[in-house]
Design a protein around this motif. Structure first.
Motif, PDB file in Angstrom:
ATOM      1  N   TRP A 184     -21.214   8.338 -50.716  1.00  0.00           N
ATOM      2  CA  TRP A 184     -22.411   7.495 -50.555  1.00  0.00           C
ATOM      3  C   TRP A 184     -22.100   6.071 -50.133  1.00  0.00           C
ATOM      4  O   TRP A 184     -22.921   5.438 -49.460  1.00  0.00           O
ATOM      5  CB  TRP A 184     -23.243   7.539 -51.843  1.00  0.00           C
ATOM      6  CG  TRP A 184     -23.841   8.884 -52.025  1.00  0.00           C
ATOM      7  CD1 TRP A 184     -23.559   9.793 -53.001  1.00  0.00           C
ATOM      8  CD2 TRP A 184     -24.784   9.514 -51.155  1.00  0.00           C
ATOM      9  NE1 TRP A 184     -24.271  10.951 -52.796  1.00  0.00           N
ATOM     10  CE2 TRP A 184     -25.024  10.810 -51.674  1.00  0.00           C
ATOM     11  CE3 TRP A 184     -25.440   9.134 -49.991  1.00  0.00           C
ATOM     12  CZ2 TRP A 184     -25.901  11.710 -51.069  1.00  0.00           C
ATOM     13  CZ3 TRP A 184     -26.305  10.020 -49.378  1.00  0.00           C
ATOM     14  CH2 TRP A 184     -26.528  11.295 -49.922  1.00  0.00           C
ATOM     15  N   ARG A 188     -23.991   4.978 -46.869  1.00  0.00           N
ATOM     16  CA  ARG A 188     -24.933   3.853 -46.946  1.00  0.00           C
ATOM     17  C   ARG A 188     -24.583   2.789 -45.907  1.00  0.00           C
ATOM     18  O   ARG A 188     -25.469   2.247 -45.228  1.00  0.00           O
ATOM     19  CB  ARG A 188     -24.891   3.260 -48.349  1.00  0.00           C
ATOM     20  CG  ARG A 188     -25.829   2.091 -48.630  1.00  0.00           C
ATOM     21  CD  ARG A 188     -27.262   2.522 -48.758  1.00  0.00           C
ATOM     22  NE  ARG A 188     -27.981   2.510 -47.502  1.00  0.00           N
ATOM     23  CZ  ARG A 188     -29.216   2.947 -47.353  1.00  0.00           C
ATOM     24  NH1 ARG A 188     -29.860   3.470 -48.394  1.00  0.00           N
ATOM     25  NH2 ARG A 188     -29.814   2.908 -46.184  1.00  0.00           N
ATOM     26  N   ASP A 192     -26.957   1.636 -42.714  1.00  0.00           N
ATOM     27  CA  ASP A 192     -27.332   0.226 -42.567  1.00  0.00           C
ATOM     28  C   ASP A 192     -26.823  -0.341 -41.247  1.00  0.00           C
ATOM     29  O   ASP A 192     -27.523  -1.132 -40.585  1.00  0.00           O
ATOM     30  CB  ASP A 192     -26.770  -0.590 -43.733  1.00  0.00           C
ATOM     31  CG  ASP A 192     -27.434  -0.254 -45.061  1.00  0.00           C
ATOM     32  OD1 ASP A 192     -28.510   0.386 -45.039  1.00  0.00           O
ATOM     33  OD2 ASP A 192     -26.870  -0.611 -46.114  1.00  0.00           O
ATOM     34  N   PHE A 218     -29.029   6.885 -54.284  1.00  0.00           N
ATOM     35  CA  PHE A 218     -28.362   6.244 -53.156  1.00  0.00           C
ATOM     36  C   PHE A 218     -29.202   6.230 -51.871  1.00  0.00           C
ATOM     37  O   PHE A 218     -29.089   5.306 -51.075  1.00  0.00           O
ATOM     38  CB  PHE A 218     -27.019   6.929 -52.886  1.00  0.00           C
ATOM     39  CG  PHE A 218     -26.078   6.847 -54.047  1.00  0.00           C
ATOM     40  CD1 PHE A 218     -25.342   5.701 -54.291  1.00  0.00           C
ATOM     41  CD2 PHE A 218     -25.960   7.911 -54.928  1.00  0.00           C
ATOM     42  CE1 PHE A 218     -24.495   5.618 -55.382  1.00  0.00           C
ATOM     43  CE2 PHE A 218     -25.104   7.836 -56.015  1.00  0.00           C
ATOM     44  CZ  PHE A 218     -24.368   6.689 -56.246  1.00  0.00           C
ATOM     45  N   ASP A 220     -32.547   6.069 -49.297  1.00  0.00           N
ATOM     46  CA  ASP A 220     -33.862   5.415 -49.243  1.00  0.00           C
ATOM     47  C   ASP A 220     -34.895   6.307 -49.922  1.00  0.00           C
ATOM     48  O   ASP A 220     -35.809   5.822 -50.594  1.00  0.00           O
ATOM     49  CB  ASP A 220     -34.260   5.158 -47.785  1.00  0.00           C
ATOM     50  CG  ASP A 220     -33.274   4.246 -47.074  1.00  0.00           C
ATOM     51  OD1 ASP A 220     -33.074   3.124 -47.557  1.00  0.00           O
ATOM     52  OD2 ASP A 220     -32.693   4.677 -46.064  1.00  0.00           O
TER      53      ASP A 220
END
Length: 428
Positions: A184, A188, A192, A218, A220
């Protein structure tokens, strides 16, 4: 609580003359197996009490009392038990919002719609996993772009996923496969960096922890599923969680129209589904969640049986756990057959285990090898790591009602069968 054998909903039954006469009690002839008297199943999918089943829900008097409470209320849909389940689950997970839905697939579909993902958009996902929630991408009208896995974890590989990103990519859908958390941190950062959504598929994981946080915290949006063989089993049902209030409001609207909307003259551009859960399902969920630490601890005992007894295999390797993973709660006990075993050899192992009344199954047939996606141009050879695991991963019974003797019997039978089929080849 041992569950009675259940009838495959697609199995056919043949009425036998002499059944219920018109006007007699319609319930009197229903047996414990769910069949009406004098009906005979035309299927061999009913497992008897002497089988060691793949999964068996861990239920108690608490769930029964809560279901009875729900049944005594005036609302069986969208009532206080659903609200209680959602609040409790969000609090347990540490997320701001939880929205209950009918299944993990529907939950993922609603998540995609809430994120505005549809025709013309692409979503990157792995073809490997137990619950095929990635198919929700196709239901939403978007294009599913498969990417290969990390060989040891079975989860989506962030490096390979980045190579699949195009200007049309709107989200990454990554799963905690068989309970093992995905990477994660890198995922992530990847989402991003490219300004795309991260959807977390936790349908195979409940209670596992990555870098101090539970899985489901983790993405959205994250999706859980409560059908078997989940540790928290309600029969059916799922939960979509998020910290974004706007997404939560949209998820609730898309899930089902409320009573106050029934006088609306127009549905509008966003057509909702009828995808909620009943008060009875929620009541089971409330009870299971109240016992979740107990449920997970009991499964850990069975895990210890498997770990100890699997050491009887020459060259056996314990299940892989990545360095940044704190805790794994497995969904099923998965065995990886060695590279000299073929997919047909695994099928023979499954058949031989079934003859011993041990329910076993292939863990996953990768989605890109299934007909719907082959029609889109995907073919064997495109994702070699997922194919290698897909051919050889074997799911064994794993639930809290197994004792050490049962696990010893399973492991002993597997060792004998695998040795005969593989001519002495180690499992790993």
């Amino acid at each position: 609580m041992n569950s009675p054998a259940t009838l495959d909903p697609e199995a056919h039954v043949t009425p036998v003359p002499g059944g219920n006469a018109e006007g007699s009690d319609p319930f009197a002839a229903i047996g414990a197996d769910g069949l009406v008297a004098d009906e005979r199943p035309e299927s061999d999918d009913l497992l008897g009490d002497d089988w060691i089943v793949l999964s068996d829900p861990d239920l108690s008097e608490l769930e029964l009392k809560l279901v009875e409470t729900a049944m005594s209320g005036s609302r069986l849909t969208a009532g206080p038990m659903v609200e209680r389940f959602e609040r409790s689950f969000a609090r347990w997970l540490g997320r701001a919002h939880a929205v209950s839905v009918a299944s993990g697939t529907l939950g993922t579909w609603l998540a995609l719609r809430a994120l505005g993902i549809g025709p013309g958009d692409e979503v990157i996902a792995s073809p490997h996993g137990w619950h095929q929630v990635a198919q929700a991408v196709s239901l939403a009208g978007a294009t599913l772009v498969f990417s290969d896995i990390h060989y040891w974890t079975g989860c989506l590989d962030p490096v390979r996923a980045e190579a699949r990103i195009t200007p049309r990519t709107k989200a990454i859908l990554a799963g905690n496969v068989n309970g093992h958390p995905a990477a994660w941190g890198p995922l992530r950062a990847l989402a991003d960096r490219h300004g795309i959504a991260l959807i977390e598929d936790s349908t195979e994981a409940l209670g596992s922890r990555y870098q101090g946080r539970k899985v489901g915290s983790f993405g959205d949006i994250a999706v859980f599923d409560f059908s078997q063989p989940s540790a928290l089993a309600c029969g059916d049902g799922a939960m979509v969680v998020t910290d974004d209030e706007r997404l939560a409001i949209e998820l609730r609207y898309l899930r089902q129209r409320s009573i106050k909307d029934r006088n609306s003259l127009s549905v509008g551009a966003r057509v909702p589904l009828q995808a909620g859960i009943s008060e009875l399902t929620a009541a089971m969920g409330v009870g299971q969640l109240a016992r979740i630490d107990e449920l997970l601890a009991r499964r850990k005992v069975v895990e210890a049986f498997y770990r100890d007894l699997m050491n009887s295999f020459e060259g056996i390797k314990p299940p892989y756990i990545a360095d940044d993973v704190d805790e794994v709660h497995w969904m099923v006990w998965q065995v990886h057959l060695g590279t000299r075993f073929t997919a047909s050899a695994r099928k023979q192992i499954v058949d031989d285990l079934n003859r011993e009344h041990i329910e076993a199954a292939p863990f996953c047939k990768p989605l890109h090898q299934q007909f719907f996606y082959q029609q889109q141009g995907w073919k064997r050879g495109d994702l070699p790591l997922a194919e290698r695991i897909g051919d050889r991963a074997l799911a064994l019974p794993f639930h809290a009602l197994l004792d050490e003797d049962a696990v010893r019997f399973i492991v002993g039978a597997l060792k004998d069968i695998a040795t005969n089929i593989g001519a002495g080849v180690p499992i790993y």
